[in-house]
Design an enzyme around this catalytic site. Structure first.
Site, PDB file in Angstrom:
ATOM      1  N   GLY A  17       0.780  -1.236   0.000  1.00 40.23           N
ATOM      2  CA  GLY A  17       0.000   0.000   0.000  1.00 40.23           C
ATOM      3  C   GLY A  17       0.811   1.285   0.000  1.00 40.23           C
ATOM      4  O   GLY A  17       0.338   2.303   0.492  1.00 40.23           O
ATOM      5  N   SER A  18       2.000   1.264  -0.615  1.00 39.33           N
ATOM      6  CA  SER A  18       2.781   2.513  -0.598  1.00 39.33           C
ATOM      7  C   SER A  18       2.110   3.595  -1.462  1.00 39.33           C
ATOM      8  O   SER A  18       2.177   4.784  -1.125  1.00 39.33           O
ATOM      9  CB  SER A  18       4.229   2.276  -1.034  1.00 39.33           C
ATOM     10  N   ASN A  19       1.449   3.186  -2.529  1.00 40.90           N
ATOM     11  CA  ASN A  19       0.706   4.189  -3.321  1.00 40.90           C
ATOM     12  C   ASN A  19      -0.496   4.701  -2.540  1.00 40.90           C
ATOM     13  O   ASN A  19      -0.796   5.897  -2.565  1.00 40.90           O
ATOM     14  CB  ASN A  19       0.256   3.590  -4.657  1.00 40.90           C
ATOM     15  N   MET A  97      -4.269  -7.274  -7.034  1.00 36.18           N
ATOM     16  CA  MET A  97      -3.710  -8.328  -7.879  1.00 36.18           C
ATOM     17  C   MET A  97      -4.775  -9.228  -8.516  1.00 36.18           C
ATOM     18  O   MET A  97      -4.525 -10.395  -8.785  1.00 36.18           O
ATOM     19  CB  MET A  97      -2.724  -9.171  -7.061  1.00 36.18           C
ATOM     20  N   ARG A  98      -5.942  -8.674  -8.781  1.00 33.89           N
ATOM     21  CA  ARG A  98      -6.990  -9.451  -9.452  1.00 33.89           C
ATOM     22  C   ARG A  98      -7.516  -8.662 -10.635  1.00 33.89           C
ATOM     23  O   ARG A  98      -7.672  -7.433 -10.539  1.00 33.89           O
ATOM     24  CB  ARG A  98      -8.126  -9.766  -8.501  1.00 33.89           C
ATOM     25  N   ASN A 114      -5.816   2.663 -12.675  1.00 29.76           N
ATOM     26  CA  ASN A 114      -4.763   1.753 -12.192  1.00 29.76           C
ATOM     27  C   ASN A 114      -3.410   2.400 -12.427  1.00 29.76           C
ATOM     28  O   ASN A 114      -3.261   3.242 -13.321  1.00 29.76           O
ATOM     29  CB  ASN A 114      -4.844   0.436 -12.982  1.00 29.76           C
ATOM     30  N   HIS A 116       0.586   1.255 -13.262  1.00 30.14           N
ATOM     31  CA  HIS A 116       1.352   0.092 -13.720  1.00 30.14           C
ATOM     32  C   HIS A 116       2.824   0.501 -13.872  1.00 30.14           C
ATOM     33  O   HIS A 116       3.118   1.573 -14.421  1.00 30.14           O
ATOM     34  CB  HIS A 116       0.792  -0.403 -15.058  1.00 30.14           C
TER      35      HIS A 116
HETATM   36  C1  GRF Z   1       2.856  -0.755  -7.635  1.00 28.60           C
HETATM   37  O1  GRF Z   1       4.221  -0.830  -7.919  1.00 28.60           O
HETATM   38  C2  GRF Z   1       2.032  -0.668  -8.886  1.00 28.60           C
HETATM   39  O2  GRF Z   1       2.765  -0.297  -9.996  1.00 28.60           O
HETATM   40  C3  GRF Z   1       1.515  -2.043  -9.115  1.00 28.60           C
HETATM   41  O3  GRF Z   1       1.412  -2.609  -7.838  1.00 28.60           O
HETATM   42  C4  GRF Z   1       2.366  -2.019  -6.975  1.00 28.60           C
HETATM   43  C5  GRF Z   1       1.694  -1.747  -5.679  1.00 28.60           C
HETATM   44  O4  GRF Z   1       2.582  -1.318  -4.695  1.00 28.60           O
HETATM   45  N1  GRF Z   1       0.261  -1.996  -9.821  1.00 28.60           N
HETATM   46  P1  GRF Z   1       2.043  -0.700  -3.351  1.00 28.60           P
HETATM   47  O5  GRF Z   1       1.163  -1.759  -2.688  1.00 28.60           O
HETATM   48  O6  GRF Z   1       1.291   0.542  -3.685  1.00 28.60           O
HETATM   49  O7  GRF Z   1       3.269  -0.438  -2.533  1.00 28.60           O
END
Ligand code: GRF
Length: 207
Positions: A17-19, A97-98, A114, A116
């Site tokens: 969940g860093s984003n 991841m789905r 999303n 990527h």
């Molecule tokens: C990110 O690197 C994104 O590009 C991909 O999944 C990763 C999620 O990372 N879709 P986080 O859980 O947000 O750290």
């Protein structure tokens, strides 16, 4: 007079969940006029759920059912209902991841985004940074896009480049891409928030 509105968002993730943290921090600091209504994970002990609790955001574990890369259709219907009940207008995938299918795509048309870790359309799919290294690229990056029925496909909303250095390992490259992701994702959501506010909350017309 037009009321200032905050864009109600729902965040879906399976991992650290860093984003999500970057987005919630920007909202907390007042830079992002979004309102986090709900965080949902298909992984019971995913750190993204702890993060939601840390920020005081409603959160839920969604048992995904018997498939590995998608949700069972009835469960995906439940997800739509949960997000709609929470008043979510924009669904933000942050490491979910789905692959989403018809229930979500119909429930939130042009309202799922999303991030990527590649410069799409190059290197869709898993471990895109490894794919870029293996292909001998000198530049890769990350992309924010609307979600459609294909994997890592759909209208591109923004991209940032990241140089690939001669001594990069998959880990070092991935780490640098993630730093840039945490700038790009909130910036794109901010643009969508502006459109939402400008259209007085009518997100349907935000294109
Ligand atoms: C990110 O690197 C994104 O590009 C991909 O999944 C990763 C999620 O990372 N879709 P986080 O859980 O947000 O750290």
């Amino acid at each position: 007079m037009i009321q200032m509105k905050h864009l109600p968002i729902g965040i879906l993730g399976s991992g650290k969940g860093s984003n999500c943290r970057a987005i919630l921090e920007r909202i907390r600091s007042g830079d992002l006029s979004a309102e986090p209504r709900l965080v949902v994970s298909d992984v019971l002990d995913a750190p993204i759920l702890d993060l939601a609790r840390e920020f005081g955001v409603a959160n839920a574990y969604l048992p995904p059912g018997r498939f590995r890369t998608r949700l069972e259709p009835e469960i995906e219907e439940q997800l739509v209902q949960m997000l709609q009940d929470a008043g979510v207008e924009l669904v933000v995938l942050a490491g979910f991841m789905r692959v989403l299918h018809e229930p979500m795509l119909k429930g939130f048309p042009r309202r799922i985004i999303n991030i990527h870790p590649s410069l799409l359309p190059k290197f869709p799919g898993l471990e895109a940074w490894k794919q870029a290294l293996a292909a001998g690229e000198t530049v890769t990056g990350c992309t924010v896009h609307y979600v459609d029925e294909k994997i890592d496909h759909g209208q591109i909303l923004g991209q940032r480049e990241v140089a690939i250095l001669p001594n990069d390992t998959p880990e070092s490259l991935h780490a640098r891409i993630q730093i840039v992701e945490r700038e790009l994702y909130p910036a794109i959501i901010a643009e969508l928030c502006e459109k939402y506010v400008k259209d007085a909350g009518n997100f349907e017309t935000a294109g």
